[in-house]
Design a protein around this motif. Sequence first.
Motif, mmCIF file in Angstrom:
data_model
loop_
_atom_site.group_PDB
_atom_site.id
_atom_site.type_symbol
_atom_site.label_atom_id
_atom_site.label_comp_id
_atom_site.label_asym_id
_atom_site.label_seq_id
_atom_site.Cartn_x
_atom_site.Cartn_y
_atom_site.Cartn_z
ATOM 1 N N ARG A 200 0.873 -1.143 0.034
ATOM 2 C CA ARG A 200 -0.072 0.141 -0.035
ATOM 3 C C ARG A 200 0.886 1.454 0.149
ATOM 4 O O ARG A 200 0.445 2.407 -0.122
ATOM 5 N N ASP B 138 0.358 3.383 -2.917
ATOM 6 C CA ASP B 138 -0.762 4.447 -2.865
ATOM 7 C C ASP B 138 -0.276 5.620 -2.311
ATOM 8 O O ASP B 138 -0.548 6.853 -2.649
ATOM 9 N N TYR C 26 -0.621 9.090 -4.125
ATOM 10 C CA TYR C 26 -1.708 10.309 -3.593
ATOM 11 C C TYR C 26 -1.208 11.047 -2.653
ATOM 12 O O TYR C 26 -1.835 12.004 -2.253
#
Length: 448
Positions: free
Chosen positions: A189, A192, A196
């Motif tokens: 993760r 991500d 972002y």
Amino acid sequence: MTESAEERAAATVGVAQYRLGDAQLVRGEGIRSWDASGREYLDCVSGTFNLILGHHHPEVMAAVRAQTEELVFASSSFRTESTDRLMRDLVALAPPGLTRVNLRSSGGSTANEGAIRIAQHHTGRRDVIVPFRGHVGQTIAAAAYNGSSRMRAPFHMPPLGAVHVPDAYCFRCFYRQTPDSCGMLCVSRIEDFITYASSGSVACVLIEPISGMGGNIVPPPGYFPALRALCDEHGIVLIFDEIQTAFGRTGQMFAADLFGVVPHMMTVSKGLTGSGLPLAAILTEERMADWDRSLHGFTYGGHNLAAAAAVKTLEIVRRPGFLENVRRTGAILTERLGALRREHPMLGDVRGPGLMLGLELVRPDGGKAPELAHAFQRALHARGVLTRVSEHGLGNVIELRPPLILTPAEAHLIADRFGEALAVVAAEAVGRTTHAPRVGTARPDRAG
Ligand SMILES: Cc1ncc(COP(=O)(O)O)c(C=O)c1O
């Protein structure tokens, strides 16, 4: 009414870091220290996790005394025998590929800042990924990167490109997974977060291989190989902050050895000088050496007395049997504390390799129990046992890091005191909570 000198002194003493009232330490030897009243303490946190050879190791003290006869200080424009030797020894000891040493900081916070600077210079990028609960340091810049808002809340911090990501805290997994089936979301993760949550310009991941102040969080097997692969894929510099873990603390010379992963860079401090002189080092790969060294340096970095202590310390930790002793005494403590865990449900977890142990206190519903951890710590202090609680983990984990020269008899003595203290806390808790003696091995729900 005007304050007397005594009252002012008493008020000053009130800020003593271990909150041990007016105790004034006057002497230390091995794992013990004594205050002015003659009270003895078992130093189960090695000073501030730095005295890996205990208080006043005689060989280290002799090396420092000898150095005071020759040369106490040299400007960083010069080489010295001690700093030359230390840099050579560090490279010889470090994981392969870490061939350059920057010896220009005297503490961990500024070494970590130096590592960040080198990574930013090398990559031309900006952001620093730090896991939740990670400790980077106490300067304004380092604290801005710390993985807990506790250290940032009271201050006005400049936005320094910190990207905080969930840590590999399996006991309370952020992603609510179990280690056997998790798919290592705490690494995958991060993609991500890069996409972002970052500025799009990530220079490095700065991580303690075992989060010390965060609660002795030991990532599961596979975590570091996956993290290293992710960093390589994205051209991100992987920095291990081995300020607490280096030089035998985990039973291996470095935590990098324990986890079988070589980072691109490493910071060390604390244990480096064995018995408490201030010094830090940044180790990097050869390719990161091409920067202007004047961009990171402090007057007292590479201090000659500390370097002499460090040379002797590295000689001692390399002796046959040194690491073996850490593993042996660590196993005694783990075994004995594990027995306490089976007896007392409030002791939810005992974890950590070698002599880097954490004891997590839990409420009957499995939630964090900082109040029990503090009560436990008070009961330990009352028995002359010095410990700390996990500051970034909100204080629910007792940190147990005795000097690495611990003997098996001393390990048993510490375990005895922990047993006595826990029995007192458990007795106090009866009636206040539903904690009952543990039956079987089922764990409480570990929510939150
Ligand atoms: C893992 C870690 N990194 C960095 C630091 C900061 O080191 P210093 O207090 O020497 O600046 C510490 C200090 O406790 C630490 O434990």
